[in-house]
Design an enzyme around this catalytic site. Structure first.
Site, PDB file in Angstrom:
ATOM      1  N   LYS A   9      49.657  20.973  18.201  1.00 26.24           N
ATOM      2  CA  LYS A   9      50.670  19.967  18.520  1.00 26.24           C
ATOM      3  C   LYS A   9      50.364  18.679  17.775  1.00 26.24           C
ATOM      4  O   LYS A   9      49.215  18.253  17.674  1.00 26.24           O
ATOM      5  CB  LYS A   9      50.659  19.722  20.032  1.00 26.24           C
ATOM      6  CG  LYS A   9      51.513  18.583  20.543  1.00 26.24           C
ATOM      7  CD  LYS A   9      50.813  17.254  20.770  1.00 26.24           C
ATOM      8  CE  LYS A   9      49.471  17.255  21.392  1.00 26.24           C
ATOM      9  NZ  LYS A   9      48.885  15.870  21.464  1.00 26.24           N
ATOM     10  N   ALA A  95      38.967  18.913  21.966  1.00 27.48           N
ATOM     11  CA  ALA A  95      39.090  17.477  22.255  1.00 27.48           C
ATOM     12  C   ALA A  95      39.469  16.705  20.998  1.00 27.48           C
ATOM     13  O   ALA A  95      38.817  15.733  20.625  1.00 27.48           O
ATOM     14  CB  ALA A  95      37.788  16.933  22.854  1.00 27.48           C
ATOM     15  N   ASP A 135      50.641  17.745  28.465  1.00 28.41           N
ATOM     16  CA  ASP A 135      51.126  18.281  27.194  1.00 28.41           C
ATOM     17  C   ASP A 135      51.547  19.746  27.278  1.00 28.41           C
ATOM     18  O   ASP A 135      52.153  20.262  26.336  1.00 28.41           O
ATOM     19  CB  ASP A 135      50.049  18.159  26.111  1.00 28.41           C
ATOM     20  CG  ASP A 135      49.926  16.753  25.554  1.00 28.41           C
ATOM     21  OD1 ASP A 135      50.830  15.937  25.802  1.00 28.41           O
ATOM     22  OD2 ASP A 135      48.926  16.475  24.869  1.00 28.41           O
TER      23      ASP A 135
END
Length: 269
Positions: A9, A95, A135
């Site tokens: 994304k 992360a 998300d």
């Protein structure tokens, strides 16, 4: 066995408008997705099983519970379907601001839905996604969309499929919670219809935590044929959109540094 791609994304723009009483932040963002991602494989099993393979598997070693296993458990609670063996082939850094865990959870929901003939637009799937993380609904939709609220209020928009993209992560993991904690608290204005006129309000605090992000952004912005260079999400992955595949490939050959993850890809439909 079913295979599902958990596409990375990108936040082409990310405006943080306010802190909310529930501890989250009010956002306006333009989500987009690229062709590269993690690979998720699902098969029926007598008992639930989960394993991680791939280049970034070590970053998740020892995790008995993560977004993939939670997604599978909540799907079973809602739709049934029995136990499954799940393999996550991890190609995206952990992360890193490109929705790796959220994309993996969304891919799990899509794969299980396909397995059990659940429509991919079933509102119950999106309800599960919303409970898993801010998300995850956008990753479940998997299309260019404006996101508001925590990012879960989605409005699909026309994207730029096929646009060449260069992704760079400088090999550092940045805490999303810490980046939001350091946000300046100032509303710098709404998201414009043109992402090129937008910004990422989390870039400044992320650069405080990991100054190398600034080096990556400056390196990308200096390449020939770049139309947009920006950090995605809370970092540390940065991206550049290019005018041509050739310009993207040329930049990739120039910007590589030891320890940097550098991938050429394209915006997905």
């Amino acid at each position: 066995m079913l295979t599902e791609i958990a596409r990375a994304k990108l936040n082409l723009a990310l405006h943080v408008r306010a802190r909310r009483p529930d501890g989250y932040h009010e956002l306006e963002t333009l989500f987009a997705f690229v062709e590269v991602g993690d690979v998720l494989r699902v098969a029926p099993a007598e008992a639930p099983a989960f394993r991680v393979t791939g280049p970034f598997a070590a970053a998740l070693a020892g995790e008995g519970d993560n977004l993939v296993t939670r997604a599978a458990a909540r799907f079973a609670e809602t739709f049934g379907g029995g136990a499954h063996a799940i393999e996550l082939e991890k190609h995206l850094p952990v992360a890193s601001g490109i929705g790796g865990g959220s994309a993996d959870a969304a891919a799990t929901l899509r794969a299980l839905a396909r397995f059990h003939d659940v429509a991919l637009d079933d509102p119950r799937l999106f309800a599960i996604a919303d409970r898993l993380g801010s998300d995850v609904p956008a990753c479940l939709l998997g299309k260019t969309a404006l996101g508001r609220g925590r990012g879960e209020q989605l409005a699909p928009v026309v994207g730029m499929p096929g646009t060449p993209v260069l992704l760079i992560n400088p090999g550092v993991a940045v805490s999303t919670a810490e980046v939001f904690r350091r946000w300046d608290g100032v509303d710098h204005g709404p998201l414009d219809a043109d992402p090129l006129a937008g910004r990422n309000d989390l870039e400044a605090p992320a650069r405080e935590i990991a100054p190398v992000i600034g080096e990556v952004l400056e390196t990308l912005a200096a390449q020939h044929g770049v139309t947009l260079a920006r950090m995605s999400g809370s970092g540390a992955t940065c991206f550049a959109l290019f005018e041509s595949v050739e310009a993207c490939a040329d930049a990739a050959s120039r910007v590589a540094r030891p320890g940097w993850w550098c991938v050429e890809t394209r915006l997905a439909p």
